[in-house]
Design a protein around this motif. Sequence first.
Motif, short mmCIF file in Angstrom:
data_model
loop_
_atom_site.label_atom_id
_atom_site.label_comp_id
_atom_site.label_asym_id
_atom_site.label_seq_id
_atom_site.Cartn_x
_atom_site.Cartn_y
_atom_site.Cartn_z
N UNK A 161 0.82 -1.21 0.00
CA UNK A 161 0.00 0.00 0.00
C UNK A 161 0.86 1.26 0.00
N UNK A 162 1.85 1.32 0.87
CA UNK A 162 2.68 2.53 0.96
C UNK A 162 3.51 2.72 -0.30
N UNK A 163 4.03 1.64 -0.84
CA UNK A 163 4.79 1.71 -2.10
C UNK A 163 3.94 2.33 -3.20
N UNK A 164 2.71 1.88 -3.31
CA UNK A 164 1.83 2.41 -4.36
C UNK A 164 1.50 3.87 -4.12
N UNK A 193 5.06 10.38 -6.34
CA UNK A 193 6.30 10.73 -7.03
C UNK A 193 6.11 10.86 -8.54
N UNK A 194 5.28 10.01 -9.12
CA UNK A 194 5.07 10.02 -10.56
C UNK A 194 3.92 10.90 -11.01
N UNK A 225 15.26 5.50 -4.78
CA UNK A 225 14.75 4.71 -5.90
C UNK A 225 13.33 5.13 -6.27
N UNK A 226 12.49 5.36 -5.27
CA UNK A 226 11.10 5.77 -5.54
C UNK A 226 11.06 7.10 -6.28
N UNK A 227 11.92 8.03 -5.88
CA UNK A 227 11.96 9.33 -6.56
C UNK A 227 12.45 9.19 -8.00
#
Length: 315
Positions: free
Chosen positions: A102-105, A111-112, A303-305
């Motif tokens: 959930x948090x990753x999404x 970010x996107x 990585x997420x950014x």
Amino acid sequence: MPAVLDPDAAAVFKAFQEAGRPPYETVGHEEARRLYLAGRIVSNPEPPELESTTPLAIPAPHGPIPARIYTPKNPRRTDGLAPVLVFFHGGGWVIGDLESHDVVCRKLADEGRLIVISVDYRLAPEHKFPAAVDDSIAATQWIADNAKQLGIDAARLMVGGDSAGGNLAAVVAISARDGNGPAIAGQVLIYPATDFAMTHPSHSEPETSLLLTHSVIKWFRDHYLNGAADVHDWRASPARATTLVGLPPAYVLTAGADPLRDEGDEYAERLKQAGVAVTYRHFPGQFHGFFTMGKLLQQANVAASEIGAWLKAQG
């Protein structure tokens, strides 16, 4: 290729060891699912605030596929429609669900600046290969077919996932290219599993057998596949597809202390050789699974950014 953990990754690995969590292969798949979800509580970063999260049930032949729509506060809408990332969670096709990622999404949506739809495909061993593949393909097609109602621009539909989810994203992209799905604008493959033969050197190096150990990979494989013949099916091992020509642009991430490192590296190189635009990112001092641990590992947030910036660049 010797792998030396970054100091914070080494500290996290030591903490997991000292916690005495039993290996997944010793507790059964149901308890493994509980342990995996519990681990996310201590490792996930604070989630960004979004405009909304909405449950979704995607029609499929076997029954509805649960999913969740993540809409950021400032999506990049064109004519009222936003790009979308269809996300498939990791967990060896056996563990993981909408909650574990959930948090990753949320972070990827923020970010996107795009809509993320997380797909809760069927898990093994209750539903063996190719159930997860069938669900992933069906969900992606349905999202494309219903794009306008969902506020989505079907021309900016991308797929992605981590580990087993990266495998499924790669398979969906190949299937779509071959006429079994919509046009895919990009694929995000986060330390993807690409070849069930498991013969790359990183599968036998002791320093890569950390949180994702060699024995648990075999446990996942035996739960997911029906038998040895499935190893050669490109829907299980996308690296075994006849050709990778004509696939959409790819962001491929690998980690140094990861049994899947070499097959991810090789898949990225093969995509390049096939003429696919590839952004390749290697995190040498991190282990498999680090991407979801932004509370503990700053490289996960980096990585997420970077993935968010890549998603923006795709349209």
